[in-house]
Design a protein around this motif. Sequence first.
Motif, short mmCIF file in Angstrom:
data_model
loop_
_atom_site.label_atom_id
_atom_site.label_comp_id
_atom_site.label_asym_id
_atom_site.label_seq_id
_atom_site.Cartn_x
_atom_site.Cartn_y
_atom_site.Cartn_z
N ASN A 197 -4.02 9.58 -0.63
CA ASN A 197 -4.01 8.55 0.41
C ASN A 197 -4.98 8.97 1.52
O ASN A 197 -5.77 8.16 2.01
CB ASN A 197 -2.58 8.39 0.95
CG ASN A 197 -2.38 7.11 1.74
OD1 ASN A 197 -2.22 7.15 2.94
ND2 ASN A 197 -2.40 5.97 1.06
N ASP A 257 -4.11 4.19 9.00
CA ASP A 257 -3.06 5.12 8.57
C ASP A 257 -3.25 5.50 7.11
O ASP A 257 -2.91 4.74 6.21
CB ASP A 257 -1.69 4.46 8.80
CG ASP A 257 -0.61 5.06 7.90
OD1 ASP A 257 -0.68 6.27 7.62
OD2 ASP A 257 0.30 4.30 7.48
N ALA A 258 -3.81 6.69 6.89
CA ALA A 258 -3.98 7.19 5.52
C ALA A 258 -3.24 8.53 5.39
O ALA A 258 -3.75 9.49 4.81
CB ALA A 258 -5.47 7.35 5.21
N LEU A 259 -2.04 8.58 5.97
CA LEU A 259 -1.28 9.84 5.96
C LEU A 259 -0.61 10.08 4.61
O LEU A 259 -0.83 11.09 3.96
CB LEU A 259 -0.23 9.81 7.08
CG LEU A 259 -0.80 9.87 8.50
CD1 LEU A 259 0.25 9.56 9.54
CD2 LEU A 259 -1.42 11.23 8.74
N VAL A 260 0.24 9.15 4.20
CA VAL A 260 0.87 9.25 2.87
C VAL A 260 0.98 7.85 2.27
O VAL A 260 1.12 6.86 3.00
CB VAL A 260 2.29 9.87 2.91
CG1 VAL A 260 2.24 11.37 2.93
CG2 VAL A 260 3.12 9.34 4.04
N VAL A 269 -3.04 2.17 4.75
CA VAL A 269 -3.74 2.35 3.48
C VAL A 269 -2.70 2.45 2.36
O VAL A 269 -1.88 3.37 2.36
CB VAL A 269 -4.62 3.62 3.56
CG1 VAL A 269 -5.25 3.94 2.21
CG2 VAL A 269 -5.68 3.47 4.64
N MET A 303 0.26 2.04 1.57
CA MET A 303 1.64 1.89 2.07
C MET A 303 1.64 2.32 3.53
O MET A 303 0.88 3.21 3.88
CB MET A 303 2.59 2.87 1.33
CG MET A 303 2.91 2.59 -0.09
SD MET A 303 3.90 1.11 -0.37
CE MET A 303 5.36 1.33 0.64
N PRO A 304 2.50 1.71 4.38
CA PRO A 304 2.64 2.29 5.72
C PRO A 304 3.31 3.66 5.54
O PRO A 304 4.33 3.77 4.84
CB PRO A 304 3.59 1.31 6.44
CG PRO A 304 3.91 0.23 5.47
CD PRO A 304 3.41 0.60 4.13
N SER A 305 2.76 4.69 6.14
CA SER A 305 3.31 6.04 5.93
C SER A 305 4.74 6.13 6.41
O SER A 305 5.07 5.68 7.51
CB SER A 305 2.43 7.06 6.66
OG SER A 305 1.14 7.02 6.11
K K Z 1 -0.60 5.21 4.36
#
Ligand code: K
Length: 557
Positions: free
Chosen positions: A62, A138-141, A175, A177-179
């Motif tokens: 992600n 938001d590309a955290l998870v 990105v 999914m919302p983390s």
């Molecule tokens: K994400």
Amino acid sequence: MKTLYTAAQMRQMDREAMAAPYGLSPTVLMENAGAAVIAKGAAYVGGWNRKRVTILCGKGNNGGDGLVAARHALAAGAQVYVYIWGDETTYSPESREHLQTLRAMADGKTCVLAETPGALPDLAMLRRHIESSQVVVDALVGTGFHGALREPTATVVRLVGKCIRTTASPVVLAVDMPSGVDADTGAVSGDDPETGAITATATITFGAYKRGLFQYPGKICAGEVLRDPIGMPFPVLQRTAGTVTYMVEAADVAARLSLRSPNGHKGMHGTVGIVGGSESMSGAALLAACGAVRSGAGKVCLRVPAKVAPACMGKYTEVMAAGAGTGGHFTEADVQTVCEEARNWSVLALGPGLGRYAETQAFVRQVLQRAALPVVLDADGLYHVQAAQDIFQQRAYPVILTPHLGEFSRLTGCSVAAIQADSVGTVQAFARSRGVYVLLKGTPTYIVSPTGQTVYVNETGNAGMSCGGMGDVLTGIVAAMWVRETHPAPAEAAFMAAYLHGAAGDRCVRTIGSYGYTPEELAKAVPQAIRELERQAADRYREMVPSSHFEDQGGGE
Ligand SMILES: [K+]
Ligand SMILES: NC(=O)C1=CN([C@@H]2O[C@H](COP(=O)(O)OP(=O)(O)OC[C@H]3O[C@@H](n4cnc5c(N)ncnc54)[C@H](OP(=O)(O)O)[C@@H]3O)[C@@H](O)[C@H]2O)[C@@H](O)CC1
Ligand SMILES: Nc1ncnc2c1ncn2[C@@H]1O[C@H](COP(=O)(O)OP(=O)(O)O)[C@@H](O)[C@H]1O
């Protein structure tokens, strides 16, 4: 219908896309994913040129998508602040590849790359960057998230939430999914979307839709959901192995609501028998009758206990209402009368307003055992069979149960929280073990068949429907849909009913107000909801058929 997948199904699709014969490279898929965020996100940010963008990248793929998105945002004229704090040796080869490229582009001005391997990022600087950005990515998870958010990601998510609430609300693009949202269940740790997950303006999801994007509270976090196929092979995206979850859409219902035969008669549209009511509750059965009438049933018969009958007769002149027995609630003595009358009905809706009288239990159980016709079982009807659920398997005719969460909790013995944590799994297991169709009311509503393989999800409806009597109307709609002249399968009838019920509620919001409209008003809006669907279907037909076709038919000027 939109097909919704679990994270495991999505991973399987990724593997198939990358394996022979397709052999797509993971670097290409990641490239397409990151590019899709910028292409699809442009509409939300009003174009990227001169926008300041904070991009938060986790250590999984992600995060890799986020690195690609940064490059595309730069190419579109944005200034980016990219944060990544994982240990590089744990990144996937494709993430590392994209990181190398971005490193080479980082100039500390238009492209700021804040790398703090294995340590918490500089939170004061991150805060300043978010506060001065018009966009946060938001590309955290993504689909690899499980459990509750761990540190340091949890701190970053809380910081983003705080900044968004206290500053000039940047656009947040999630990105895939919302983390912090579980891709399978929509669950958020601590169940507080404000602190447990990112709340996005929009989510750009890759390949296929994930279930958790449409289940609360994840649905709130996701904002608007846009799917990009990111170049995955079409046959892979069409694969439907294992449980398949479908989101019902207008076209699915419109296609099944074919116009009536022009020479049809009332006998072709089914006779709905409603058995319910008691001294303490006569309105519920009437509302179910109203729901059936307004959904186009050929005939509607209402049987209530004798003492309740005077209050029910004449309320809806088109409903054939009559009393049974002598009392104010049904007892074993009324079984024979009801079963004999049921011979003339196409479907029986049993339960609304029956009351929880001890004597009514034998009535419900025996009617279920003896009545030779399909049954929609709701409300107090469900209450009386809790301890006798083997009745369903003994019946030759199908049953649709329409519980709300509380009723379903009693039927299954599972807590409401446990059901919500895995609604699909719980409803499937129950429907399979009891051999029944289940329409689990709620937000969203789930419909499953006894085989349990296919799950339909309905999203229409609104908070104005959280008031007594709305479920009773739905019972009547389900019964009427089931006996239409096209004879839909039980699960189809149930999802058509759930969709129309919610669509009628949504119509009430537009014509009456956000709440305060009555179940009867909702029932009255069902024909208008049907007309809207017919219009949409006609418009789609016109779009598909060239206008010259209509001109040939004399439709042109
Ligand atoms: K994400
Ligand atoms: N669909 C497609 O075709 C394509 C999908 N692609 C993308 O790949 C994504 C899936 O990537 P993925 O499998 O690497 O998982 P991802 O979401 O990055 O999460 C794993 C990381 O999160 C961490 N982590 C986990 N739980 C956590 C927690 N509770 N709290 C904190 N951290 C937690 C976990 O840490 P670990 O448990 O390993 O310590 C690990 O580092 C997908 O969503 C899409 O964006 C595209 O690139 C290409 C094509
Ligand atoms: N917030 C909401 N959004 C969408 N639909 C809702 C909402 N609240 C209630 N509904 C719908 O309204 C109906 C309520 O049914 P139920 O709880 O059985 O009511 P009752 O037993 O009072 O008739 C269900 O179909 C449910 O899905």
